[in-house]
Design a protein around this motif. Sequence first.
Motif, PDB file in Angstrom:
ATOM      1  N   PHE A 246       0.814  -1.082  -0.094  1.00  0.00           N
ATOM      2  CA  PHE A 246       0.035   0.181  -0.266  1.00  0.00           C
ATOM      3  C   PHE A 246       0.789   1.290   0.106  1.00  0.00           C
ATOM      4  CE2 PHE A 246      -2.518  -3.250   2.208  1.00  0.00           C
ATOM      5  CZ  PHE A 246      -3.671  -3.235   1.284  1.00  0.00           C
ATOM      6  N   SER A 247       2.285   1.199   0.054  1.00  0.00           N
ATOM      7  CA  SER A 247       2.765   2.331   0.328  1.00  0.00           C
ATOM      8  C   SER A 247       2.809   3.220  -1.049  1.00  0.00           C
ATOM      9  CB  SER A 247       4.379   2.393   0.589  1.00  0.00           C
ATOM     10  OG  SER A 247       4.918   1.548  -0.602  1.00  0.00           O
ATOM     11  N   PRO A 248       2.664   3.071  -2.020  1.00  0.00           N
ATOM     12  CA  PRO A 248       2.491   3.852  -3.205  1.00  0.00           C
ATOM     13  C   PRO A 248       1.047   4.872  -3.225  1.00  0.00           C
ATOM     14  CG  PRO A 248       3.313   1.775  -4.160  1.00  0.00           C
ATOM     15  CD  PRO A 248       3.027   1.594  -2.674  1.00  0.00           C
ATOM     16  N   SER A 249       0.098   3.830  -2.689  1.00  0.00           N
ATOM     17  CA  SER A 249      -1.190   4.607  -2.702  1.00  0.00           C
ATOM     18  C   SER A 249      -1.340   5.592  -1.436  1.00  0.00           C
ATOM     19  CB  SER A 249      -2.368   3.503  -2.335  1.00  0.00           C
ATOM     20  OG  SER A 249      -2.462   2.736  -3.451  1.00  0.00           O
ATOM     21  N   ILE A 250      -0.566   5.055  -0.415  1.00  0.00           N
ATOM     22  CA  ILE A 250      -0.386   5.896   0.727  1.00  0.00           C
ATOM     23  C   ILE A 250       0.352   7.216   0.617  1.00  0.00           C
ATOM     24  CG2 ILE A 250       0.309   6.172   2.980  1.00  0.00           C
ATOM     25  CD1 ILE A 250      -0.093   3.214   3.571  1.00  0.00           C
ATOM     26  N   PHE A 251       1.397   7.213  -0.231  1.00  0.00           N
ATOM     27  CA  PHE A 251       2.353   8.302  -0.387  1.00  0.00           C
ATOM     28  C   PHE A 251       1.410   9.220  -1.177  1.00  0.00           C
ATOM     29  CE2 PHE A 251       6.284   5.477   0.587  1.00  0.00           C
ATOM     30  CZ  PHE A 251       5.944   5.734   1.810  1.00  0.00           C
ATOM     31  N   GLY A 252       0.709   8.690  -2.227  1.00  0.00           N
ATOM     32  CA  GLY A 252      -0.001   9.492  -3.221  1.00  0.00           C
ATOM     33  C   GLY A 252      -1.255  10.351  -2.340  1.00  0.00           C
ATOM     34  N   GLU A 253      -1.560   9.700  -1.446  1.00  0.00           N
ATOM     35  CA  GLU A 253      -2.683  10.682  -0.711  1.00  0.00           C
ATOM     36  C   GLU A 253      -2.119  11.554   0.300  1.00  0.00           C
ATOM     37  OE1 GLU A 253      -5.900  10.621  -1.148  1.00  0.00           O
ATOM     38  OE2 GLU A 253      -5.926   9.303  -2.853  1.00  0.00           O
ATOM     39  N   VAL A 254      -1.018  10.981   1.145  1.00  0.00           N
ATOM     40  CA  VAL A 254      -0.806  11.652   1.981  1.00  0.00           C
ATOM     41  C   VAL A 254       0.444  12.950   1.638  1.00  0.00           C
ATOM     42  CG1 VAL A 254       0.886  11.510   4.100  1.00  0.00           C
ATOM     43  CG2 VAL A 254      -0.684  10.022   3.982  1.00  0.00           C
ATOM     44  N   THR A 369      -0.350 -12.450   5.773  1.00  0.00           N
ATOM     45  CA  THR A 369      -1.865 -12.751   5.655  1.00  0.00           C
ATOM     46  C   THR A 369      -2.802 -11.721   6.154  1.00  0.00           C
ATOM     47  OG1 THR A 369      -1.334 -14.932   5.571  1.00  0.00           O
ATOM     48  CG2 THR A 369      -3.637 -14.319   6.009  1.00  0.00           C
ATOM     49  N   LEU A 370      -2.601 -11.088   7.264  1.00  0.00           N
ATOM     50  CA  LEU A 370      -3.333 -10.306   8.169  1.00  0.00           C
ATOM     51  C   LEU A 370      -3.208  -8.632   7.925  1.00  0.00           C
ATOM     52  CD1 LEU A 370      -3.487 -11.951  11.749  1.00  0.00           C
ATOM     53  CD2 LEU A 370      -5.179 -12.040   9.506  1.00  0.00           C
ATOM     54  N   ALA A 371      -1.890  -8.400   7.289  1.00  0.00           N
ATOM     55  CA  ALA A 371      -1.848  -7.171   7.370  1.00  0.00           C
ATOM     56  C   ALA A 371      -2.564  -6.418   6.283  1.00  0.00           C
ATOM     57  CB  ALA A 371      -0.135  -6.782   7.142  1.00  0.00           C
ATOM     58  N   PRO A 372      -2.889  -7.092   5.181  1.00  0.00           N
ATOM     59  CA  PRO A 372      -3.383  -6.381   4.071  1.00  0.00           C
ATOM     60  C   PRO A 372      -4.902  -6.011   4.392  1.00  0.00           C
ATOM     61  CG  PRO A 372      -2.103  -8.074   3.032  1.00  0.00           C
ATOM     62  CD  PRO A 372      -2.006  -8.266   4.602  1.00  0.00           C
ATOM     63  N   LEU A 373      -5.509  -7.019   5.169  1.00  0.00           N
ATOM     64  CA  LEU A 373      -6.933  -6.944   5.527  1.00  0.00           C
ATOM     65  C   LEU A 373      -6.929  -5.659   6.567  1.00  0.00           C
ATOM     66  CD1 LEU A 373      -7.595 -10.608   6.589  1.00  0.00           C
ATOM     67  CD2 LEU A 373      -8.347  -9.192   4.389  1.00  0.00           C
ATOM     68  N   ALA A 374      -6.016  -5.590   7.590  1.00  0.00           N
ATOM     69  CA  ALA A 374      -6.070  -4.285   8.490  1.00  0.00           C
ATOM     70  C   ALA A 374      -5.748  -3.340   7.695  1.00  0.00           C
ATOM     71  CB  ALA A 374      -5.115  -4.669   9.675  1.00  0.00           C
ATOM     72  N   ALA A 375      -4.751  -2.952   6.958  1.00  0.00           N
ATOM     73  CA  ALA A 375      -4.316  -1.799   6.312  1.00  0.00           C
ATOM     74  C   ALA A 375      -5.411  -1.252   5.433  1.00  0.00           C
ATOM     75  CB  ALA A 375      -3.225  -1.894   5.788  1.00  0.00           C
ATOM     76  N   ASP A 380      -9.496   2.339   3.339  1.00  0.00           N
ATOM     77  CA  ASP A 380     -10.981   2.232   2.720  1.00  0.00           C
ATOM     78  C   ASP A 380     -11.699   3.463   3.729  1.00  0.00           C
ATOM     79  OD1 ASP A 380     -10.879   0.399   0.818  1.00  0.00           O
ATOM     80  OD2 ASP A 380     -11.637  -1.084   1.991  1.00  0.00           O
ATOM     81  N   LEU A 381     -11.346   3.674   4.716  1.00  0.00           N
ATOM     82  CA  LEU A 381     -12.148   4.723   5.813  1.00  0.00           C
ATOM     83  C   LEU A 381     -11.409   6.004   5.645  1.00  0.00           C
ATOM     84  CD1 LEU A 381     -12.240   2.482   8.883  1.00  0.00           C
ATOM     85  CD2 LEU A 381     -14.294   3.480   7.475  1.00  0.00           C
ATOM     86  N   GLY A 382     -10.156   5.907   4.727  1.00  0.00           N
ATOM     87  CA  GLY A 382      -9.478   7.263   4.607  1.00  0.00           C
ATOM     88  C   GLY A 382      -8.433   7.764   5.693  1.00  0.00           C
ATOM     89  N   ALA A 386      -2.835   6.739   9.366  1.00  0.00           N
ATOM     90  CA  ALA A 386      -2.947   5.781  10.498  1.00  0.00           C
ATOM     91  C   ALA A 386      -2.401   4.525   9.893  1.00  0.00           C
ATOM     92  CB  ALA A 386      -4.336   5.573  10.902  1.00  0.00           C
ATOM     93  N   ALA A 387      -2.385   4.136   8.673  1.00  0.00           N
ATOM     94  CA  ALA A 387      -1.625   3.022   8.118  1.00  0.00           C
ATOM     95  C   ALA A 387      -0.044   2.984   8.434  1.00  0.00           C
ATOM     96  CB  ALA A 387      -2.075   2.757   6.834  1.00  0.00           C
ATOM     97  N   LEU A 388       0.370   4.188   8.144  1.00  0.00           N
ATOM     98  CA  LEU A 388       1.772   4.537   8.509  1.00  0.00           C
ATOM     99  C   LEU A 388       2.159   4.337   9.751  1.00  0.00           C
ATOM    100  CD1 LEU A 388       2.626   7.432   6.145  1.00  0.00           C
ATOM    101  CD2 LEU A 388       3.255   4.927   5.818  1.00  0.00           C
ATOM    102  N   ALA A 389       1.186   4.847  10.596  1.00  0.00           N
ATOM    103  CA  ALA A 389       1.444   4.798  12.101  1.00  0.00           C
ATOM    104  C   ALA A 389       1.440   3.270  12.786  1.00  0.00           C
ATOM    105  CB  ALA A 389       0.424   5.600  12.917  1.00  0.00           C
ATOM    106  N   LEU A 390       0.517   2.556  11.952  1.00  0.00           N
ATOM    107  CA  LEU A 390       0.560   1.160  12.345  1.00  0.00           C
ATOM    108  C   LEU A 390       1.928   0.323  11.751  1.00  0.00           C
ATOM    109  CD1 LEU A 390      -1.119  -1.290  13.176  1.00  0.00           C
ATOM    110  CD2 LEU A 390      -2.120  -1.558  10.878  1.00  0.00           C
TER     111      LEU A 390
END
Length: 409
Positions: A246-254, A369-375, A380-382, A386-390
């Motif tokens: 998810f880092s490319p998507s996160i950096f694009g938004e943040v 396995t679990l990380a993609p579900l949580a992140a 999805d909630l915007g 918080a994903a980077l903090a995780l």
Amino acid sequence: MTSETRRRDVLLITLLGLGHSISHFFQLVIPPLFPWIMPEFGVNYTQMGAVMTLFFITSTAGQAASGIISDKWGAKKTLFSGISLLLIASIILAIAPSYYVLFLVTFLAGMGNSVFHPTDYSLMNRLVSADRLPFAFSIHLIMGNVGWIIAPILMVGVASIFGWRAAAVAAGGVVACVLLMFVFARHLFDLDPAAHDLGSQKNRSMTKEPEESKAGSFAFLLAPAVWLCFGFFFFNSFALSILQNFSPSIFGEVYQVPHETATMGLTSYMVGNAVGVVVGAWLAKLFTDSERVVASCLSVSFLMACVLATGMIPTWSIFIVMAVLGLGCGLANPSRDMMIRSTCMQKVGKNSFGRVYGFTYCGMDFGQTLAPLAAGALLDLGYYMAALALVAAMQLCAIFTTIGVRKQR
């Protein structure tokens, strides 16, 4: 140390590295072929995703079982069986008449993939000279990444010209070549306590080995340090999986950067990680306190993750921060494997290498396995920051597990 011992070590490390590259290679044999397989069988991405889910579930469960089998049946036999299963899986893939046969392919491939960590680390710990172990672990990690790089290039290249079934045959050819090399050099994998004594006198004097447990094959589960090592892999891979997916998507938004630029941030991480793995071998050799090395290096990565999570750094610095973050994780990796070795030697004994490495590496699979579900839910909630903090939180947890292992030892 004789030249014959040096030669044997080099050959063994090279072959086990090739085996690990085949493991990672086969993880990316089917996904690049989706554009060809899907229209032929009339399936969608969800259905193909289910096929790959079976692969990783099988690999996760099989890894723990392979560790026990490796200790009981022998690492050499288990490793050769795993490579053979990958070869069989590639043959069935090439002739698969329907979509449902792909589940058989990924089941066999997952079982084959599951043997490499338990058997490779068992063989390295028992056969490679102690002063070369950090370099053996480093090369093993790097060769695995080479497999990830080669697979998409080969699969797409062959499928584009000759079709996806020919690509499956090509994958089987690669596996067959490695299996033949293993067969020709099979004598290298024979355990010879007289020639390979689990390390130097210095290491034995520093690490008192317990008597073999009489509590059965699962006695290692009674050692808290083993569970802490499992936890380390879980938390560390959880953080890595968020960045990889998810880092490319996160950096694009943040940070409001184009997707291409954001993707380069992940590339910077991978480059830094590769450099760290190479240098980390020297750290693992110089410093015997593996837990302290791991905790110190991950502390750097934790700080970089915190910096990213602020969302306040200049966009040009993303590449630097990600490179340093990857560097810290890479530096820790060889010492991480030395930490597990020391834990196994002190808590359960040398005859449990397979099951301990197999079980602790399952933590990596669970985290991925679990990380993609949580992140994914956070994104999805915007909640992109918080994903980077995780990521930072998971790395902090990994540091605490390392400290826990040190206290247990």
